[in-house]
Design a protein around this motif. Structure first.
Motif, PDB file in Angstrom:
ATOM      1  N   GLU A  15       0.867  -1.172   0.000  1.00  0.00           N
ATOM      2  CA  GLU A  15       0.000   0.000   0.000  1.00  0.00           C
ATOM      3  C   GLU A  15       0.903   1.220   0.000  1.00  0.00           C
ATOM      4  O   GLU A  15       1.793   1.334   0.839  1.00  0.00           O
ATOM      5  CB  GLU A  15      -0.893   0.034   1.245  1.00  0.00           C
ATOM      6  N   VAL A  16       0.680   2.130  -0.950  1.00  0.00           N
ATOM      7  CA  VAL A  16       1.464   3.351  -1.063  1.00  0.00           C
ATOM      8  C   VAL A  16       0.566   4.517  -0.676  1.00  0.00           C
ATOM      9  O   VAL A  16      -0.514   4.682  -1.255  1.00  0.00           O
ATOM     10  CB  VAL A  16       1.986   3.559  -2.506  1.00  0.00           C
ATOM     11  N   TYR A  17       0.993   5.314   0.306  1.00  0.00           N
ATOM     12  CA  TYR A  17       0.230   6.469   0.760  1.00  0.00           C
ATOM     13  C   TYR A  17       0.920   7.747   0.315  1.00  0.00           C
ATOM     14  O   TYR A  17       2.137   7.852   0.407  1.00  0.00           O
ATOM     15  CB  TYR A  17       0.082   6.458   2.285  1.00  0.00           C
ATOM     16  N   GLU A  18       0.156   8.721  -0.138  1.00  0.00           N
ATOM     17  CA  GLU A  18       0.684   9.987  -0.627  1.00  0.00           C
ATOM     18  C   GLU A  18      -0.330  11.076  -0.346  1.00  0.00           C
ATOM     19  O   GLU A  18      -1.531  10.844  -0.447  1.00  0.00           O
ATOM     20  CB  GLU A  18       0.970   9.860  -2.125  1.00  0.00           C
ATOM     21  N   ASP A  19       0.174  12.260   0.020  1.00  0.00           N
ATOM     22  CA  ASP A  19      -0.747  13.357   0.318  1.00  0.00           C
ATOM     23  C   ASP A  19      -0.948  14.292  -0.873  1.00  0.00           C
ATOM     24  O   ASP A  19      -1.469  15.386  -0.726  1.00  0.00           O
ATOM     25  CB  ASP A  19      -0.321  14.121   1.574  1.00  0.00           C
ATOM     26  N   SER A  20      -0.577  13.857  -2.051  1.00  0.00           N
ATOM     27  CA  SER A  20      -0.843  14.609  -3.275  1.00  0.00           C
ATOM     28  C   SER A  20      -1.842  13.821  -4.113  1.00  0.00           C
ATOM     29  O   SER A  20      -1.518  12.761  -4.657  1.00  0.00           O
ATOM     30  CB  SER A  20       0.442  14.829  -4.067  1.00  0.00           C
ATOM     31  N   ALA A  21      -3.053  14.346  -4.227  1.00  0.00           N
ATOM     32  CA  ALA A  21      -4.073  13.686  -5.040  1.00  0.00           C
ATOM     33  C   ALA A  21      -3.594  13.581  -6.486  1.00  0.00           C
ATOM     34  O   ALA A  21      -3.842  12.577  -7.165  1.00  0.00           O
ATOM     35  CB  ALA A  21      -5.391  14.453  -4.958  1.00  0.00           C
ATOM     36  N   LEU A  22      -2.885  14.591  -6.968  1.00  0.00           N
ATOM     37  CA  LEU A  22      -2.377  14.590  -8.340  1.00  0.00           C
ATOM     38  C   LEU A  22      -1.516  13.356  -8.600  1.00  0.00           C
ATOM     39  O   LEU A  22      -1.719  12.628  -9.576  1.00  0.00           O
ATOM     40  CB  LEU A  22      -1.572  15.869  -8.601  1.00  0.00           C
ATOM     41  N   VAL A  23      -0.561  13.097  -7.718  1.00  0.00           N
ATOM     42  CA  VAL A  23       0.343  11.954  -7.889  1.00  0.00           C
ATOM     43  C   VAL A  23      -0.437  10.649  -7.868  1.00  0.00           C
ATOM     44  O   VAL A  23      -0.257   9.784  -8.735  1.00  0.00           O
ATOM     45  CB  VAL A  23       1.430  11.962  -6.789  1.00  0.00           C
ATOM     46  N   ILE A  24      -1.299  10.481  -6.898  1.00  0.00           N
ATOM     47  CA  ILE A  24      -2.060   9.230  -6.762  1.00  0.00           C
ATOM     48  C   ILE A  24      -2.934   8.981  -7.985  1.00  0.00           C
ATOM     49  O   ILE A  24      -2.915   7.894  -8.562  1.00  0.00           O
ATOM     50  CB  ILE A  24      -2.907   9.244  -5.469  1.00  0.00           C
ATOM     51  N   TYR A  25      -3.697   9.969  -8.395  1.00  0.00           N
ATOM     52  CA  TYR A  25      -4.610   9.768  -9.522  1.00  0.00           C
ATOM     53  C   TYR A  25      -3.864   9.610 -10.842  1.00  0.00           C
ATOM     54  O   TYR A  25      -4.338   8.912 -11.741  1.00  0.00           O
ATOM     55  CB  TYR A  25      -5.645  10.886  -9.581  1.00  0.00           C
ATOM     56  N   GLN A  26      -2.668  10.196 -10.968  1.00  0.00           N
ATOM     57  CA  GLN A  26      -1.859   9.963 -12.162  1.00  0.00           C
ATOM     58  C   GLN A  26      -1.332   8.527 -12.177  1.00  0.00           C
ATOM     59  O   GLN A  26      -1.342   7.870 -13.208  1.00  0.00           O
ATOM     60  CB  GLN A  26      -0.702  10.960 -12.238  1.00  0.00           C
ATOM     61  N   LEU A  27      -0.872   8.047 -11.025  1.00  0.00           N
ATOM     62  CA  LEU A  27      -0.375   6.671 -10.967  1.00  0.00           C
ATOM     63  C   LEU A  27      -1.494   5.657 -11.191  1.00  0.00           C
ATOM     64  O   LEU A  27      -1.277   4.605 -11.789  1.00  0.00           O
ATOM     65  CB  LEU A  27       0.324   6.410  -9.638  1.00  0.00           C
TER      66      LEU A  27
END
Length: 185
Positions: A15-27
Motif C-alpha cells: 500500500e502506497v500512501y501519498e498526500d498529493s491527489a495529483l500523484v495518486i490519480y496519475q499513478l
C-alpha cells in the motif's frame, strides 16, 4: 520504504500512501500525466509495480499526514548552524543506540547483562512490536506501518536534511514524496 526497497525485500502486497491527489490519480491512470518530467517517472513506477501481486495507491489528505507535519514542525524549531557537518565524512557512529537491547534480543535472543526476570519479560513484550529485516530494526505501529529505528547520529543527519530543505518545503504537499521515491527507486 521506496518501491525498489519493497521489491528487494520480496514484498508482494504493498500500500502506497501519498498526500498529493495529483500523484495518486496519475499513478492510478485516472488523471493524465502531462508534465514531461513526470511522464518518464510514471512509466518507471508502472514497470516496477509489475513485481507485486497487489499494489494499492492511496490518497492521504495532508491534514492526516501527521508524521510529515511533525517532522516539519520539529525541523523548524531547531536552529542549525550556517554550515552542517557531513556525518558520513566524519564516520561518526553511535555504538549504543537507544534500541540496542531490543536489536540484540531480536538477533540472538540474548538479554543484557544484569537483566532481571522482570527486565527480560519487559524486553520480550517490547520486542513483539519490532521487526528485524537484515540489520535494520523497525518499530511496527498499530496501523502496521513500519518505522525505521535510527541512532542519534542518523537522527541528527535526518533533522539537518529536513532543516536544510533537502525534501523541499512541505507546503506543496509532495516534495518529500518525490525525493523519497527517487532515492528508493
Amino acid at each position: 520504504m521506496g518501491i525498489r526497497a519493497a521489491i528487494e525485500r520480496k514484498i508482494k502486497v504493498l500500500e502506497v500512501y501519498e498526500d498529493s491527489a495529483l500523484v495518486i490519480y496519475q499513478l492510478k491512470g485516472e488523471w493524465e500525466t502531462r508534465d514531461p518530467k513526470l511522464v518518464n517517472y510514471r512509466r518507471l513506477v508502472l514497470e516496477l509495480i509489475e513485481e507485486f501481486d497487489d499494489i494499492t495507491f492511496c490518497y492521504l489528505p495532508r491534514d492526516e499526514n501527521q508524521m510529515a507535519d511533525a517532522l516539519a514542525t520539529l525541523a523548524s524549531m531547531i536552529k542549525a548552524p550556517a554550515h552542517c557537518c557531513n556525518i558520513e565524512e566524519e564516520e561518526e557512529k553511535d555504538d549504543h543506540p537507544w534500541y540496542q537491547g531490543i536489536l540484540r534480543y531480536m538477533k540472538s535472543r540474548e538479554y543484557p547483562n544484569q537483566a532481571t526476570e522482570n527486565d527480560k519479560r519487559t524486553l520480550r513484550r517490547l520486542a513483539s512490536d519490532y521487526v528485524l529485516d537484515g540489520e535494520i530494526l523497525y518499530k511496527r505501529r498499530k496501523d502496521q506501518v513500519l518505522l525505521r529505528c535510527v541512532d542519534a547520529v542518523e537522527a541528527k543527519q535526518i533533522l539537518e536534511e529536513v532543516h536544510e530543505g533537502v525534501c523541499g518545503t512541505h507546503a506543496n504537499g509532495h516534495g518529500c514524496y518525490w525525493a523519497d521515491l527517487t532515492k528508493g527507486i
